[in-house]
Design an enzyme around this catalytic site. Sequence first.
Site, mmCIF file in Angstrom:
data_model
loop_
_atom_site.group_PDB
_atom_site.id
_atom_site.type_symbol
_atom_site.label_atom_id
_atom_site.label_comp_id
_atom_site.label_asym_id
_atom_site.label_seq_id
_atom_site.Cartn_x
_atom_site.Cartn_y
_atom_site.Cartn_z
ATOM 1 N N ASP A 141 0.015 2.133 10.266
ATOM 2 C CA ASP A 141 -1.273 1.448 10.365
ATOM 3 C C ASP A 141 -1.175 0.339 11.399
ATOM 4 O OD1 ASP A 141 -2.253 3.057 8.373
ATOM 5 O OD2 ASP A 141 -2.713 1.437 6.970
ATOM 6 N N ASP A 153 0.795 -1.230 0.000
ATOM 7 C CA ASP A 153 0.000 0.000 0.000
ATOM 8 C C ASP A 153 0.825 1.276 0.000
ATOM 9 O OD1 ASP A 153 -2.345 -1.455 0.042
ATOM 10 O OD2 ASP A 153 -2.479 -1.467 2.234
ATOM 11 N N ASP A 157 0.537 5.959 1.554
ATOM 12 C CA ASP A 157 -0.704 5.660 2.271
ATOM 13 C C ASP A 157 -0.600 6.252 3.669
ATOM 14 O OD1 ASP A 157 -3.213 4.682 2.764
ATOM 15 O OD2 ASP A 157 -2.641 2.590 2.863
ATOM 16 N N ARG A 171 -6.343 12.117 10.986
ATOM 17 C CA ARG A 171 -6.039 10.763 11.480
ATOM 18 C C ARG A 171 -4.824 10.726 12.384
ATOM 19 N NH1 ARG A 171 -7.361 6.378 6.639
ATOM 20 N NH2 ARG A 171 -9.488 7.102 6.226
#
Length: 441
Positions: free
Chosen positions: A266, A238, A262, A318
Amino acid sequence: MTTLNDVLFLLFSLIVTVIVPSIDAHVAEFDEYWSRKLTEAQTANLDAYHPDPWNVTHHFNAHVHMALFGTNTTRRNLRGQKKRPGKCVASNPIDRCWRCDPNWANNRQKLADCVLGFGRNTIGGKGGPIYVVTDPSDNDMVNPKPGTLRHAVIQKGPLWIIFAHSMVIRLNQELLITSDKTIDARGGNVHIANGAGLTLQFVRNVIIHGLRIHDIVEGSGGMIRDSVDHYGLRTRSDGDGISIFGSSNIWIDHVSMSNCRDGLIDVVQGSTAVTISNAHFTSHNEVMLFGASDSYSNDKIMQVTVAFTHFGQGLVQRMPRCRWGFVHVVNNDYTHWNMYAIGGSKAPIIVSQGNRFIAPNNIAAKEVTKREYAMQSEWKNWNWISEGDLMMNGAFFVPSGNPAASKMFTKQDVFSWKPGTYVTRLTRYSGSLDCFVGRPC
């Protein structure tokens, strides 16, 4: 009575459900090796899950208190430091554990004793031999050259990986890191840049410290070795800086990260027992994603601590964005965001304690929080708690759920959180450090 807004919201939710792609592990074929890895990781993740997360948050806050105010012994040490010119100033409990030792390079594995938060049982490669990366190349994905980082991270057993000198490593494909590893960049200026990122998939017990990770792009996939005994076909990666996928007992400390294709970091697919500390993030849109799918309820075991981190220039949103799980966001400095700082869906528990939030000048972006894909009648029951946060330039946090939830102390709890007024001190040395052998770091 159902309003037009309610109808529109439900229609939008259905559309989102249809178009959101399923989570892909980037494994082209789940052979016997990957099936075994998945089963082992799921067992390890359940073992790493803490049944009383409030105990972990209070344990963390107690260590912050002791770092700021000290025991009698700590006070004596601090008084002694003040008498020495050029003193080492380690301003939070993680750094106090190791940074002021001038012999840190001869005692590198002491770092493994310093982690706090949900990842506090992570020891990485402690007890294993030192592996020195001497070659920044990354030319063979199936038979990596000895001396390269790709060769180091696939070795069996605990390993403490360091670097012979400063270097820039351009990864041709995602770097698949095996369990029980520490990547320790102290003593050099080590960049992972202009190529693929780091993947921790179905592993446990990994420390990543001191790297500068930036300008990460998608990997095209192909045959990649993921252990000494196995390689296989991977699909396109990603472009995450660090992807933590179905893994547990992970500690990311003193990294500087920016501009990845990305996310920067994560944490997905049932990962848990993760601490992200002392980081510095800049120049990125979607910074951190904790839980990648509203439909993946196994992320209920996700427990993540984000601490002593500076969310700096050029960030949009985020920081993190959460689904399911329990996230402790404590003593971080949010000096920049363009849309919002902390968001989520699917009822995550978010405990924000002692952070500083400096809102942008945009009147429409003053709110710290953002709930997604839920009506107020639903999200009002989510436990999103703000305690001791310092709100500046019009910033405001919209709490929800039970404000008394964080008062669930156990017998081990002594101290509560420290307010956001301490943040500049606690985050003073966020990001990668310039460490020199023979001197405090």
